[in-house]
Design a protein around this motif. Structure first.
Motif, short mmCIF file in Angstrom:
data_model
loop_
_atom_site.label_atom_id
_atom_site.label_comp_id
_atom_site.label_asym_id
_atom_site.label_seq_id
_atom_site.Cartn_x
_atom_site.Cartn_y
_atom_site.Cartn_z
N VAL A 81 3.89 -12.11 19.24
CA VAL A 81 4.09 -13.23 20.34
C VAL A 81 5.61 -13.88 19.97
O VAL A 81 6.56 -13.70 21.21
N TRP A 82 6.32 -14.27 18.43
CA TRP A 82 7.57 -14.84 18.82
C TRP A 82 8.74 -13.72 19.24
O TRP A 82 9.61 -14.11 19.95
N ALA A 83 8.36 -12.45 19.31
CA ALA A 83 9.48 -12.04 19.99
C ALA A 83 9.56 -11.74 21.50
O ALA A 83 10.01 -11.65 22.04
N ALA A 84 8.18 -11.59 21.78
CA ALA A 84 8.03 -11.89 23.31
C ALA A 84 8.10 -13.13 23.90
O ALA A 84 8.87 -12.72 25.07
N MET A 85 8.32 -14.01 23.36
CA MET A 85 8.81 -15.28 23.96
C MET A 85 10.19 -15.08 23.93
O MET A 85 10.93 -15.91 24.37
N GLY A 86 11.03 -14.63 23.78
CA GLY A 86 12.20 -14.49 23.28
C GLY A 86 12.57 -13.77 24.87
O GLY A 86 14.06 -13.61 24.93
N PHE A 87 11.77 -12.61 25.90
CA PHE A 87 12.60 -11.75 26.32
C PHE A 87 12.80 -13.66 27.40
O PHE A 87 11.69 -14.01 28.15
N TYR A 88 13.50 -12.93 28.61
CA TYR A 88 14.04 -13.72 30.12
C TYR A 88 14.50 -13.71 30.66
O TYR A 88 15.42 -12.19 30.46
N THR A 89 14.88 -13.55 32.00
CA THR A 89 15.74 -13.25 33.46
C THR A 89 16.65 -13.75 33.69
O THR A 89 16.43 -14.94 34.24
#
Length: 401
Positions: A81-89
């Motif tokens: 979850v922590w790693a997924a929160m780091g993706f952005y556009t």
């Protein structure tokens, strides 16, 4: 005996299911707080693999293993979850500024799908292509001590996202203060007449230059692209008087334009008329000179012929003069020999009776020499028929038109 005392054989039901306490008879006492806390502590120890989970023998060891696996799964799930929160556009018109524990990173994040560790990095996205607009309106004092209400709009873009995020705490507020300062400085050095009429474009250009210099001094990363003076008017109390002044100036400009148009139309016509008169005068001069020269040459020729035969030339000149004089009159002269019996024939009236019915003019009848001779012959025959024995000879003088 209380349900939690050692001598109880299980006759009393333990409300917590431990089987170590009971109640006596049908009386039910309050639970023991210390025992409750101990039981909860054992369960938490068993859940997290503590020593309390081993009191149950082999069954307790199996529970500790299950609890450790669950804890590991929770840790892995939290990491995912922590790693997924780091993706952005980052959009095409945006740029990202990265702060790692509050420290600026060197690289600006470009458009696309990006990843930064959450909580550790803070990414602030700034739109560098959008044209932002801010409007301002305020009463200001001009250099001639008049109050004018000025409304302007400022358009700007973010040129440097790093400076826009870090150098100034509130860039837009700084822009507002810079614009107000620039407007007051420019309007304060300008007359009211210039602000209200033809000087708006100059005021807007000066405000833009001064505001941009302020932004560069503050290092806000903002570039001012356009400043428009939307409205400039005097206070309401004197609005009517200023409207009259503006209308008077418009009337003056319109009168000047009309006068200029009239001058542009009349001056070429006058120049053309003057040139025509000059050309006519030149033509008349040439004609008079040529006629004078011809008359002088003719006189010289006549003088030469007169010296050769004076009598002949005198007679010829007399005949030519009589012919020229009589050719310009409508009179007819008839000479009858041998009597006074002559029929009156009003030739001048006959010549003047021909008139133009459409215009009312009276043109002269043009007769050639032959027609005049025929007319004279008819008159002679009429006279001879009336006189009987007298024969008259009618001599007619030809009249040439």
């Amino acid at each position: 005996m209380a349900w939690n005392e050692p001598g109880n054989k299980g006759n009393d039901n333990d409300p917590w299911g431990n089987g170590g306490g009971g109640r006596r008879g049908n009386d039910q006492g309050p639970p023991d707080i210390d025992e409750l806390i101990r039981n909860l502590s054992k369960k938490f120890n068993a859940l997290f693999g503590g020593k309390g989970g081993q009191s149950g023998g082999s069954g307790g060891s199996g529970g500790a293993g299950v609890s450790a696996g669950m804890l590991g799964g929770l840790v892995v799930l939290a990491a995912v979850v922590w790693a997924a929160m780091g993706f952005y556009t980052v959009d095409e018109a945006e740029r990202g500024v990265v702060l790692r524990f509050g420290v600026l990173q060197n690289e600006v994040v470009m458009p696309g799908l990006r990843w930064n560790p959450p909580i550790i990095d803070e990414v602030q996205k700034v739109n560098i292509s959008r044209v932002n607009t801010r409007s301002y309106s305020n009463d200001m004092l001009t250099t001639d001590e008049n109050i004018v209400t000025v409304s302007i709009s400022v358009q700007y873009i973010v040129l440097d996202p790093v400076r826009f995020v870090l150098q100034v705490r509130d860039p837009q507020r700084g822009l507002d203060q810079a614009v107000e300062s620039a407007v007051r400085h420019v309007v304060g050095g300008t007359t009211m007449d210039r602000v209200l009429t033809q000087g708006r474009a100059d005021v807007a250009a000066e405000v833009r230059e001064r505001t941009q210099s302020y932004m560069e001094t503050y290092q806000t990363g903002i570039q001012v692209t356009q400043v428009n003076v939307e409205n400039a008017q005097p206070p309401v109390a004197v609005q009517a008087a200023f409207d009259d002044v503006i209308r008077a100036r418009e009337d003056e400009q319109r009168a000047q334009n009309q006068a200029l148009a009239y001058a542009n139309r009349v001056i070429p016509e006058a120049r053309g008329e003057a040139q025509r008169i000059i050309e006519q005068a030149n033509a008349y001069r040439d004609e008079v000179i040529a006629r004078a020269e011809g008359e002088a040459f003719r006189f010289e020729q006549l003088l030469t012929e007169y010296e050769k035969a004076p009598s002949v030339m005198r007679e010829r000149l007399y005949i030519d003069a009589i012919q020229e004089v009589l050719s310009n009159t409508s009179k007819v002269l008839i000479d009858v020999e041998g009597g006074n019996n002559m029929m009156f024939l009003p030739l001048d009236r006959l010549l003047s009776e021909a008139s133009d019915t459409t215009t009312g003019a009276t043109p002269r009848l043009q007769l050639n020499s032959q027609q005049i001779r025929d007319l004279a012959d008819q008159v002679s025959r009429e006279i001879n028929s009336q006189s009987g024995s007298d024969r008259a000879r009618v001599q007619s003088v030809p009249v040439r038109r």
